[in-house]
Write an enzyme that holds these catalytic residues in place. Sequence first.
Site, PDB file in Angstrom:
ATOM      1  N   ARG A  99       1.302  -1.205   0.022  1.00 22.32           N
ATOM      2  CA  ARG A  99      -0.021   0.061  -0.386  1.00 22.32           C
ATOM      3  C   ARG A  99       1.116   1.332  -0.176  1.00 22.32           C
ATOM      4  O   ARG A  99       0.563   2.624  -1.134  1.00 22.32           O
ATOM      5  CB  ARG A  99      -0.659  -0.570   1.393  1.00 22.32           C
ATOM      6  N   TYR A 152     -17.301  16.524 -14.557  1.00 22.85           N
ATOM      7  CA  TYR A 152     -17.525  15.393 -14.673  1.00 22.85           C
ATOM      8  C   TYR A 152     -18.835  15.029 -13.373  1.00 22.85           C
ATOM      9  O   TYR A 152     -18.101  15.551 -12.728  1.00 22.85           O
ATOM     10  CB  TYR A 152     -16.230  14.127 -13.837  1.00 22.85           C
ATOM     11  N   ASP A 162      -8.534  19.748 -13.396  1.00 21.36           N
ATOM     12  CA  ASP A 162      -8.731  17.981 -13.457  1.00 21.36           C
ATOM     13  C   ASP A 162      -8.499  17.790 -14.867  1.00 21.36           C
ATOM     14  O   ASP A 162      -8.644  18.480 -16.354  1.00 21.36           O
ATOM     15  CB  ASP A 162      -9.667  17.809 -13.691  1.00 21.36           C
ATOM     16  N   LYS A 198      -8.736   6.753 -18.828  1.00 18.65           N
ATOM     17  CA  LYS A 198      -9.462   7.369 -19.930  1.00 18.65           C
ATOM     18  C   LYS A 198      -8.178   7.000 -21.070  1.00 18.65           C
ATOM     19  O   LYS A 198      -7.429   6.194 -21.058  1.00 18.65           O
ATOM     20  CB  LYS A 198      -9.768   8.658 -20.037  1.00 18.65           C
TER      21      LYS A 198
HETATM   22  O1  P1T Z   1     -13.765   6.670 -13.633  1.00 20.46           O
HETATM   23  P1  P1T Z   1     -12.220   7.370 -12.233  1.00 20.46           P
HETATM   24  O2  P1T Z   1     -10.904   6.849 -12.691  1.00 20.46           O
HETATM   25  O3  P1T Z   1     -12.390   7.598 -11.223  1.00 20.46           O
HETATM   26  O4  P1T Z   1     -11.973   8.668 -12.870  1.00 20.46           O
HETATM   27  C1  P1T Z   1     -13.362   9.799 -12.013  1.00 20.46           C
HETATM   28  C2  P1T Z   1     -13.527  10.827 -13.700  1.00 20.46           C
HETATM   29  C3  P1T Z   1     -12.522  12.501 -13.389  1.00 20.46           C
HETATM   30  N1  P1T Z   1     -12.182  13.525 -14.033  1.00 20.46           N
HETATM   31  C4  P1T Z   1     -13.374  13.374 -15.683  1.00 20.46           C
HETATM   32  C5  P1T Z   1     -12.716  14.278 -16.737  1.00 20.46           C
HETATM   33  C6  P1T Z   1     -13.838  12.647 -15.487  1.00 20.46           C
HETATM   34  O5  P1T Z   1     -13.797  12.854 -16.668  1.00 20.46           O
HETATM   35  C7  P1T Z   1     -13.917  10.367 -15.150  1.00 20.46           C
HETATM   36  C8  P1T Z   1     -14.515   9.904 -14.970  1.00 20.46           C
HETATM   37  N2  P1T Z   1     -15.078  10.249 -16.623  1.00 20.46           N
HETATM   38  C9  P1T Z   1     -16.320   8.966 -16.911  1.00 20.46           C
HETATM   39  C10 P1T Z   1     -15.817   8.016 -16.358  1.00 20.46           C
HETATM   40  C11 P1T Z   1     -17.021   9.754 -17.763  1.00 20.46           C
HETATM   41  O6  P1T Z   1     -17.754   9.066 -18.413  1.00 20.46           O
HETATM   42  O7  P1T Z   1     -17.044  10.793 -17.788  1.00 20.46           O
END
Ligand code: P1T
Length: 388
Positions: free
Chosen positions: A46, A98, A169, A194
Site C-alpha cells: 500500500r 464530471y 483535472d 481515460k
Molecule cells: O472513473 P475514474 O477513473 O474514477 O475518474 C473519474 C473522472 C475524473 N475526471 C474526469 C474529467 C472524468 O471524466 C472522470 C470519469 N469520467 C467518466 C467515467 C465519464 O464517462 O465521463
Amino acid sequence: MKFSTRAIHAGQDADETTGATIVPIYATSTYTQDAVGEHRGFDYSRTVNPTRSALETQLASLEDARYCSAFASGMAATSAVLNLLSAGDHVVVGDDLYGGTYRLFSKVLSRYGIRFTFVDMTDAAATRAAIEPATKLIWAETPTNPLLRLVDIAALAALKPAGCILAVDNTFATPYLQSPLALGADVVVHSTTKYIGGHSDAVGGAAMTSDAALAETIRFHQNAVGGVPGPFDAWLTMRGAKTLAVRMREHERNARLVADFLAARDDVAAVHYPGLAGHPQHELAKRQMRGFGGMVSFALRGDASRAFAFAKSTRLFSLAESLGGVESLLSVPARMTHGSIPVADRERRGITDSLVRLSVGIEDADDLLDDLRAALDATASPAGASAR
Ligand code: P1T
C-alpha cells in the site's frame, strides 16, 4: 528528452535483478526485511510497490511534474487532493464537470464541513466573486466534461489568493496537449482510466505536482487512506501511456473530422469542440492547448427520444460510459455520467437529454463517419428534420 521518448523510457529502465526490459508486475503485498526495520526501501505494497513507482515516474515525467502519486481511480486521486483541506475550508469549483466529481464534492465532502461554490469558470468576474477568505482550493476541469468548455488556467492562477491551491483535472486534454503546471496550476489530477491508459482495460488515477510539501501530503494520504492501484493495473496503465502521443494525434485527427461532419448536419443543433472556429473559447484553446483533443459533444434537434434512438443505433460507437480508449464510445451524459447532477442544474448548464457525447476513437475515420451518418439517418424524424 521529448514527450514520446519519455513516455517509453521514464521510470522504465531494465529491471535491476533480472535485466527484464519491460518493468515486471511486482505482484507482492509485502517484502522480506533483512532485519527489524532494515529493508531495501520497500516494506508494504500500500505504501510502495516497484511497478506503481515506475508508473509514477513515467506519469510525472509526462506531466513535467516533480512528483506523482498513482491511485486506484480518478476519483481516488481527486479525493486525495481534497484531503489537503480541513473542515471550514471553502472550494471554488467549475460548474461544468464530471458528475462523479460533483457527487464527491456535494454529497460526500460537504458532510465533512468543506464548502463548495460551483461557478461558471468561463466567466472571470463570477469566478473572482466566488473567492472568499476561506477559499483554500480552486478546482478546474478543462476542457470540461461534457460541454467541452475551456477554463483559462493562467488567469485562474493569477487570481488565486496566497495559500490557495489551484488544481486542474487534465483528463480530457492529457499531458500531451496541455500543461497546467506550466500555466500556474499547483496540482494536476488525471483519471488514467481515460486517454493515459488508453485501452479501456484499467481504472486508475494520478495526482501530480512540483511542490515538495504538497507532494508529501498527498503521498501521506495515499498511504493513510489507501486508494492505491494494484501492480497489474499500474502496469497496464504504464503500457498504455507509452503510446499516448501517437494515439492523441489520431484521436484529434478523427475528432476534427467528426466535429466538421456534425456541424454540417441540419439535424444537429450545436456541436461542442474546441477546434471549431465557432467554439466560444477557440482562441483560448489555441493558446492554452497544443491541440483540441478527441472529445466532441453535440445537441441533436428533436426530443429526447430521438437522441436515445440514435444512441443505440450506432455500430462502431459503443453506448458506454468512460472515454479516451482507442475504441469510439458514445454516451448521453444527462442519463449516464452526469445523472447525479440535479435536473434543473443540468438543464441550466445545457446538459439536456438531447446532448450526446462522443469519445472519438482511432478507428478509420471513414468508418466512423459512415457509422454516425447511418445512425443519424436511420433515426431522423419522418417530418424530415434530417440530413441535407
Ligand atoms: O472513473 P475514474 O477513473 O474514477 O475518474 C473519474 C473522472 C475524473 N475526471 C474526469 C474529467 C472524468 O471524466 C472522470 C470519469 N469520467 C467518466 C467515467 C465519464 O464517462 O465521463
